[in-house]
Design a protein around this motif. Structure first.
Motif, PDB file in Angstrom:
ATOM      1  N   SER A   1      -9.464  47.908  23.415  1.00 25.74           N
ATOM      2  CA  SER A   1      -9.607  48.040  24.879  1.00 25.74           C
ATOM      3  C   SER A   1      -8.281  49.094  25.707  1.00 25.74           C
ATOM      4  N   SER A   2      -7.801  48.704  25.063  1.00 33.27           N
ATOM      5  CA  SER A   2      -5.866  49.304  24.629  1.00 33.27           C
ATOM      6  C   SER A   2      -5.602  49.329  22.613  1.00 33.27           C
ATOM      7  N   LYS A   3      -4.787  50.058  23.716  1.00 32.23           N
ATOM      8  CA  LYS A   3      -4.019  51.264  22.369  1.00 32.23           C
ATOM      9  C   LYS A   3      -2.255  49.742  21.711  1.00 32.23           C
ATOM     10  N   LYS A   4      -3.013  49.517  20.801  1.00 26.42           N
ATOM     11  CA  LYS A   4      -1.604  48.354  20.196  1.00 26.42           C
ATOM     12  C   LYS A   4      -0.659  49.360  19.226  1.00 26.42           C
ATOM     13  N   ASN A   5       0.371  49.397  19.474  1.00 28.22           N
ATOM     14  CA  ASN A   5       1.465  49.647  18.676  1.00 28.22           C
ATOM     15  C   ASN A   5       1.928  48.828  18.176  1.00 28.22           C
ATOM     16  N   TYR A   6       1.502  48.462  16.317  1.00 23.95           N
ATOM     17  CA  TYR A   6       1.723  47.749  15.181  1.00 23.95           C
ATOM     18  C   TYR A   6       2.776  48.435  14.713  1.00 23.95           C
ATOM     19  N   GLN A   7       4.306  48.157  14.677  1.00 27.48           N
ATOM     20  CA  GLN A   7       5.808  48.515  14.175  1.00 27.48           C
ATOM     21  C   GLN A   7       5.256  48.225  12.315  1.00 27.48           C
ATOM     22  N   ASN A   8       5.921  49.115  11.770  1.00 24.14           N
ATOM     23  CA  ASN A   8       5.371  49.061  10.500  1.00 24.14           C
ATOM     24  C   ASN A   8       4.574  49.474  10.161  1.00 24.14           C
TER      25      ASN A   8
END
Length: 143
Positions: A36-43
């Motif tokens: 339900s929410s955008k998540k920024n996965y580094q790398n």
């Protein structure tokens, strides 16, 4: 999925927890985040697919409009590069549907066999999958 493991649904395609430790251990650099929410996965190369709040979805008959085509196009591009991808989310049923959609479109397995195959791979009770999600998968399959 709250377990700290990955399930290989097909070669190079996983469902599971997106912890850095698991991803690194399995050489996975691509993530499909269905949430339900955008998540920024580094790398990591990440595709975010927004869906209804998980808790609301599990207890409703609302059509979630899961974008199977976008997800499957992303998977195809990853596989062309001979890389791995994990479908991770907070609701097992949505990861189930995502992996089923890919099998239906690109492997050519029948609807019933696909549902059974993924259900067994994930060790799921099919009764835990919301009927509306099965209906959406069937609509995708018959298009």
């Amino acid at each position: 999925m709250t377990e700290s493991r990955l399930i290989e649904i097909l070669p190079h395609i996983y469902i599971g927890n997106c912890s850095d430790e698991l991803l690194e251990h399995n050489n996975i650099t691509n993530i499909i985040n269905i949430n339900s929410s955008k998540k920024n996965y580094q790398n990591y190369n990440t595709l975010n697919i927004a869906v209804t709040e998980m808790e609301e979805f599990v207890h409703s008959d609302d059509f979630i409009n899961l974008d199977f085509n976008t997800m499957n196009d992303f998977i195809v591009e990853i596989l062309k590069k001979n890389e791995k991808v994990v479908i991770c989310d907070n609701a097992t049923s949505i990861a189930f549907a995502g992996s089923c959609s890919f099998i239906l479109k690109f492997i050519g397995m029948s609807f019933t066999n696909t549902i059974t195959y993924v259900q067994r791979k994930m060790n799921l009770d099919i009764k835990t999958i919301p009927q509306i999600l099965i209906f959406q998968l069937f609509e995708y399959y018959t298009k």
